[in-house]
Enzyme design. Structure first.
Site, PDB file in Angstrom:
ATOM      1  N   LYS A   1     -51.145 124.985 -43.366  1.00  0.00           N
ATOM      2  CA  LYS A   1     -49.972 124.289 -44.222  1.00  0.00           C
ATOM      3  C   LYS A   1     -50.081 124.673 -45.625  1.00  0.00           C
ATOM      4  CE  LYS A   1     -48.867 120.526 -42.454  1.00  0.00           C
ATOM      5  NZ  LYS A   1     -48.967 119.205 -41.674  1.00  0.00           N
TER       6      LYS A   1
ATOM      7  N   ARG B   1     -51.741 115.022 -46.091  1.00  0.00           N
ATOM      8  CA  ARG B   1     -51.517 115.531 -44.616  1.00  0.00           C
ATOM      9  C   ARG B   1     -52.740 116.523 -44.365  1.00  0.00           C
ATOM     10  NH1 ARG B   1     -45.281 117.298 -44.422  1.00  0.00           N
ATOM     11  NH2 ARG B   1     -45.722 117.149 -42.314  1.00  0.00           N
TER      12      ARG B   1
ATOM     13  N   GLY C   1     -49.035 117.656 -34.840  1.00  0.00           N
ATOM     14  CA  GLY C   1     -49.337 116.195 -34.545  1.00  0.00           C
ATOM     15  C   GLY C   1     -50.854 115.758 -33.863  1.00  0.00           C
TER      16      GLY C   1
ATOM     17  N   MET D   1     -53.675 115.951 -35.925  1.00  0.00           N
ATOM     18  CA  MET D   1     -54.411 115.264 -36.796  1.00  0.00           C
ATOM     19  C   MET D   1     -53.635 114.312 -37.645  1.00  0.00           C
ATOM     20  SD  MET D   1     -57.258 118.202 -38.010  1.00  0.00           S
ATOM     21  CE  MET D   1     -55.907 119.399 -38.245  1.00  0.00           C
TER      22      MET D   1
ATOM     23  N   ARG E   1     -44.064 127.468 -41.317  1.00  0.00           N
ATOM     24  CA  ARG E   1     -45.287 128.016 -40.601  1.00  0.00           C
ATOM     25  C   ARG E   1     -44.708 128.714 -39.512  1.00  0.00           C
ATOM     26  NH1 ARG E   1     -47.280 122.128 -37.610  1.00  0.00           N
ATOM     27  NH2 ARG E   1     -45.068 121.800 -36.526  1.00  0.00           N
TER      28      ARG E   1
ATOM     29  N   HIS F   1     -42.168 115.756 -30.874  1.00  0.00           N
ATOM     30  CA  HIS F   1     -43.786 116.124 -30.582  1.00  0.00           C
ATOM     31  C   HIS F   1     -43.727 116.596 -29.197  1.00  0.00           C
ATOM     32  CE1 HIS F   1     -47.703 114.740 -28.786  1.00  0.00           C
ATOM     33  NE2 HIS F   1     -48.312 115.542 -30.189  1.00  0.00           N
TER      34      HIS F   1
ATOM     35  N   SER G   1     -66.182 151.510  -8.070  1.00  0.00           N
ATOM     36  CA  SER G   1     -64.984 150.284  -8.442  1.00  0.00           C
ATOM     37  C   SER G   1     -66.004 149.099  -8.269  1.00  0.00           C
ATOM     38  CB  SER G   1     -64.132 150.097  -7.270  1.00  0.00           C
ATOM     39  OG  SER G   1     -63.133 149.124  -7.417  1.00  0.00           O
TER      40      SER G   1
ATOM     41  N   CYS H   1     -62.173 145.919  -9.517  1.00  0.00           N
ATOM     42  CA  CYS H   1     -61.289 145.336  -8.567  1.00  0.00           C
ATOM     43  C   CYS H   1     -61.398 143.977  -8.370  1.00  0.00           C
ATOM     44  CB  CYS H   1     -61.072 146.034  -7.274  1.00  0.00           C
ATOM     45  SG  CYS H   1     -62.699 146.173  -6.543  1.00  0.00           S
TER      46      CYS H   1
ATOM     47  N   TYR I   1     -59.558 152.051 -15.235  1.00  0.00           N
ATOM     48  CA  TYR I   1     -58.440 151.023 -14.845  1.00  0.00           C
ATOM     49  C   TYR I   1     -58.991 149.991 -14.400  1.00  0.00           C
ATOM     50  CZ  TYR I   1     -59.955 151.924 -10.087  1.00  0.00           C
ATOM     51  OH  TYR I   1     -61.025 151.475  -9.172  1.00  0.00           O
TER      52      TYR I   1
END
Length: 929
Positions: free
Chosen positions: A49, A119, A128, A130, A363, A486, A818, A886, A906
């Site tokens: 902020k 704030r 919301g 804090m 933000r 909120h 695998s 896997c 993979y």
């Protein structure tokens, strides 16, 4: 923490006091203090902020003057047992004086007072979670001064009561309910319904009642000294970093607990100064569906908390163009500039005071999964960002959310006819289908959710203290608040379906029920009753509605994004599939092969299980072969379906793995059945009845004896995997024949088939050699019988530490590896997954003995080292060796990142997680190059 304190002492010793506080126009000093111009470092230092307020100031936007106390100050305060770091308070007072110079007002001066807000502002947005205190500087004297200046006592007393209420609850710890009760009592006495209708005299009475409440609950007067108010509010914001709701939120979102929060002190501008004043919250794009349109809410004659708290139902932001066209035009110009500057959708807060626009915050906005994907694609097509950036803008969790079940229109129509009434339609705040039992408070939602119950949290409006219940709930329903309340913002953050502002619902939290009129009938919903929410349409239904899988093929933006991801990732994405339908789904979702086909799953089907049980019960090879001959065509048919579905792609088939006793009835059930049969035997009188019963007893005893013979002290480490091939090679012979005959059959039909036969649980090269002799012998027989051949590979699972330690030896026989990471984790940790997760693993993670559940997220420090060792040793013998995982970790983004770093070829996961893995693999490539 100690580093910060040492730096402070060093600065003092050298005659330079450490700077903790920075005016909004001192971005260069803040960059110097954090020793970086990187935006991420500045955000860490000033909080998100604060950093954005500094940046808006630098851009010349209308930001009220103010200053930020850094996150370093918060961490130093917390490390020093809640003592303000040396020099910080003096810097804060000096900064107040600097702001006084900028605005031409004086803090605490009755004749021309300056008021400020206090704030929080952490690096990452925590909406919301804090604390905030508005209107600091108001007291009995400055209130009278403001009345003289504004000639508007109603505005002044309304603002004053807000300060006392916020300060009392946030700073002094007075419960919020007594304040609300006082307001409700005054409205009742004055015969009015809404807060906005309260007069100046009403608010003046409420101010005095609020001061009495503070005195009664805390044994001290509400502080009249503005500087005392500021100091106490600053400490309260620091303290709120470790408040319960903030901790719960960080735990749920993976935000570190050591970042701390900044404190932002901002000159107050007032949206509650009459009909030419307003306040609101808006998003530069629709955070629900991603559409490029302004989206938000505002209120005339209100302060910002009225909008986000959801205590008043708001007006749509487009209405501002009608009520205040000049301010709206300026606002549109600013928000367009902000989105282009930050190259992302912005969530802004603004206030209009007597027609003048002020920007209070910007933000990057929280958004739903669908909106995140659409915005990433749209912004790339618009040239705002490139494809790698688009890939990083969407989280794997958001892809998962988008593919969650939904309600179809047909389902909703059918449900209405079955009595599942549509009881409300309100703001579609966060999309998705949610079905659960109604609960009316956060603690119950949390308790029931942890117990495995599906719940819908029903509230008039949610507050930050409700976050633990919101996280546990399947859906959220409120009777007040809009799309930027909120409840809506937090629901979108967690991908939780939400319907807000359902004004027709009368929610009685105390009696745990709600009422709604549907036609001429009044419907009651009590705690535990089932509700269904459609967060995409804003509809609320009584009862349980059936859900259906989303139509993946028609998710245009998602498929576009995943195609971009496919062009970036280097890690293949395969799927675990045991049936043709799974293989078809995997292919539709973008799988490049089948990394694990578990043949034992095919044996559990109802019509096959008796044959399997006959095979296991056989006491001679001949009887076992007879059963296997009947299973052969069944297995072959299964493999043909999978090969056809994966035409042109590899299919790895694992030979039979689980302990054999799993195919037989449980020991305890057999004992109970035998006892019951023997009791019944005593009541039979005819020879025929007795012979039949004795036959059943002997049959049950034979099965019980076989179960005893197969029972093991530790089945996970017993007769399973390749050990079964050694003890009962005829099972392996049947499976290999079924695989190769199926491959030859589909090849003749023109299918491009690539079978790979995988041996489970191998730990010694001799085991692999033994099974390979069987495979080669059966292959030769099948090829001779059919007059044709197919190419196939022979490989091994790596599931025990010895396989990793001797991977170079195993690679002399195995053509591929695998990693079965579920079993490899069990054997590395020496713990049974089922027992660990039910008995102690949660406690281990809660006490931070383990950072995460190693069965959900790959243990890089232990299991990961074994994987890296296997890769190195295996390729030292066979340089082109193909390797993948896997286990369940194949669908976990953190584990996928490790697989990319470890050099695997993979990952293989559930078909439903293939899209998630495609994105996660691309993000790993972007991150690590």
């Amino acid at each position: 923490m100690s580093v910060l304190m040492n730096e402070e002492k060093s600065a003092v010793a050298s005659g330079q006091q450490k700077q903790w506080v920075f005016l909004f126009n001192e971005l260069d000093k803040a960059e110097a203090a954090c020793n970086s111009k990187k935006w991420d470092d500045v955000r860490s230092f000033l909080g998100g902020k604060g950093a954005n307020l500094f940046e808006m100031t630098r851009l010349g936007l209308p930001v009220p003057p103010g200053f930020t106390v850094s996150t370093e100050a918060c961490n130093a305060y917390l490390a020093a047992n809640h003592e303000l770091p040396e020099g910080m308070w003096e810097q804060e007072v000096a900064s107040i004086h600097a702001v006084e110079q900028q605005v031409g007002k004086k803090f605490g001066d009755p004749t021309n007072p300056l008021f400020v807000s206090c704030r929080s502002g952490a690096k990452f947005s925590m909406p919301g979670m804090m604390d905030t205190v508005l209107n600091i500087g108001l007291n009995d004297e400055t209130a009278e001064g403001m009345i003289a200046l504004t000639d508007d006592p109603r505005f002044v007393y309304d603002s004053y009561r807000r300060l006392i209420q916020m300060f009392g609850s946030v700073v002094m710890g007075v419960a919020d309910e007594p304040f609300e009760e006082a307001i409700a009592d005054q409205k009742k006495k004055s015969g009015i319904k809404h807060d906005v209708d309260l007069s100046a005299d009403d608010w003046k009475i409420i101010v005095e009642r609020f001061k009495s409440l503070v005195k009664a609950y805390k044994g001290m007067d509400f502080p009249q000294d503005p500087y005392k108010q500021l100091e106490m509010a600053t400490r309260a914001v620091f303290n709120s970093w470790f408040g319960k709701r903030a901790i719960d939120y960080r735990n749920a979102t993976g935000i570190r607990h050591d970042l701390g929060t900044a404190v932002n002190i901002v000159t107050m501008v007032f949206g509650n100064m009459g009909d030419d004043s307003a306040t609101g919250v808006a998003f530069t794009r629709n955070p629900v569906d991603g559409t490029k349109e302004l989206y938000g809410d505002f209120l005339i004659n209100a302060q910002g908390e009225d909008v986000v708290a959801g205590i008043r139902n708001t007006l749509p932001i487009a209405r501002l163009n009608v009520d205040m066209p000049e301010a709206f035009a300026q606002f549109m110009e600013i928000v367009t500039k902000l989105e282009n500057h930050f190259q992302d959708m912005q969530d802004v807060e603004f206030t209009i005071e007597h027609g003048k626009l002020w920007m209070l915050q910007t933000r990057n906005g929280k958004r739903t999964a669908r909106a995140a994907i659409k915005m990433a694609v749209d912004m790339t097509n618009e040239g705002l960002i490139d494809k790698p950036e688009a890939i990083t803008r969407v989280t794997p969790e958001q892809v998962d959310q988008l593919l969650h079940p939904q309600f179809s229109a047909e389902t909703k129509q059918k449900s209405r006819s079955e009595g599942n009434l549509l009881v409300s339609k309100a703001v579609n705040a966060s999309p998705g289908a949610a079905v659960g039992m109604a609960v009316f408070d956060a603690d119950t939602a949390d308790e029931w959710g942890k117990a495995g119950k599906a719940v819908i949290m029903v509230r008039p409006e949610t507050k930050p203290d409700d976050v633990h219940g919101m996280i546990a709930a399947k859906g959220i329903l409120t009777s007040r608040g809009g799309a930027t309340s909120h409840a809506a913002v937090v629901a979108r953050q967690f991908g939780t379906p939400a319907v807000c502002g359902a004004e027709d619902l009368e929610i009685d939290v105390e009696h745990r029920m709600m009422q709604v009129n549907v036609g001429d009938a009044q419907i009651e919903v009590r705690e535990g009753d089932w509700l269904s929410l459609d967060g995409g349409t804003g509809e609320v239904f009584l009862g349980k509605l059936a859900t259906q899988d989303p139509d993946f093929e028609h998710e245009a933006e998602l498929n576009t994004l995943l195609k971009w991801a496919d062009g970036i990732r280097t890690l293949g994405v395969w799927a675990n599939a045991d049936y043709p339908k799974d293989a078809n789904r995997a292919r539709r979702y973008g799988a490049q092969g089948i990394g694990l086909c578990r043949t034992e799953h095919m044996f559990f089907e109802e019509e096959r299980l008796p044959i399997v049980q006959e095979m296991i019960m056989a006491t001679s090879k001949a009887r076992r072969l007879s059963a296997l001959e009947r299973l052969l065509p069944v297995q072959r048919n299964d493999f043909e379906g999978i090969f056809r579905a994966m035409d042109g792609l590899p299919v790895i088939i694992r030979l039979l793995d689980p302990p054999l006793h799993e195919f037989l009835p449980s020991y305890h059930d057999l004992v109970a059945d035998l006892a019951d049969l023997k009791v019944r035997l005593q009541h039979f009188h005819t020879l025929s009845e007795i012979d039949t019963a004795l036959g059943q007893v002997r049959q049950k005893e034979d099965i019980l004896n076989r179960v005893k013979a197969l029972s093991e002290s530790n089945p996970m480490l017993g007769l399973r995997g390749d050990r079964l091939s050694v003890v009962m090679p005829e099972i392996t012979e049947m499976q290999v024949r079924a695989i190769l005959e199926a491959a030859i059959h589909v090849k003749k039909d023109g299918v491009d088939v690539h079978p790979e036969i995988m041996v489970p649980l191998a730990g010694h090269v001799n085991e692999l050699k033994f099974v390979k002799e069987i495979v080669d012998r059966i292959a030769a027989e099948v090829f001779a019988e059919s007059g044709t051949t197919v190419d196939f590979k022979y490989g091994s699972m790596v599931e025990v530490p010895r396989a990793a330690l001797t991977a170079d030896e195993l690679a002399e026989v195995a053509e591929f590896y695998s990693f079965g990471t579920n079993d490899l984790t069990q054997t590395t940790f020496g713990m049974s997954r089922d027992d660990a997760e039910s008995k102690f693993l949660m406690e281990y993670t809660e006490k931070e003995l383990l950072p995460t559940n190693p069965f959900q997220q790959l243990d890089r420090g232990g299991v990961g080292k074994l994987i890296e060792m296997t890769v190195k040793l295996g390729r030292s013998t066979r340089p082109d060796m193909h390797m993948g995982i896997c286990g369940e970790h194949g669908g976990d983004p953190n584990s996928i990142e490790f697989c990319h770093m470890a050099g695997l070829n993979y990952v293989s996961c559930s078909p439903f997680r293939v899209p998630i893995a495609r994105l996660a693999a691309a993000q790993a490539a972007v991150k690590h190059g």
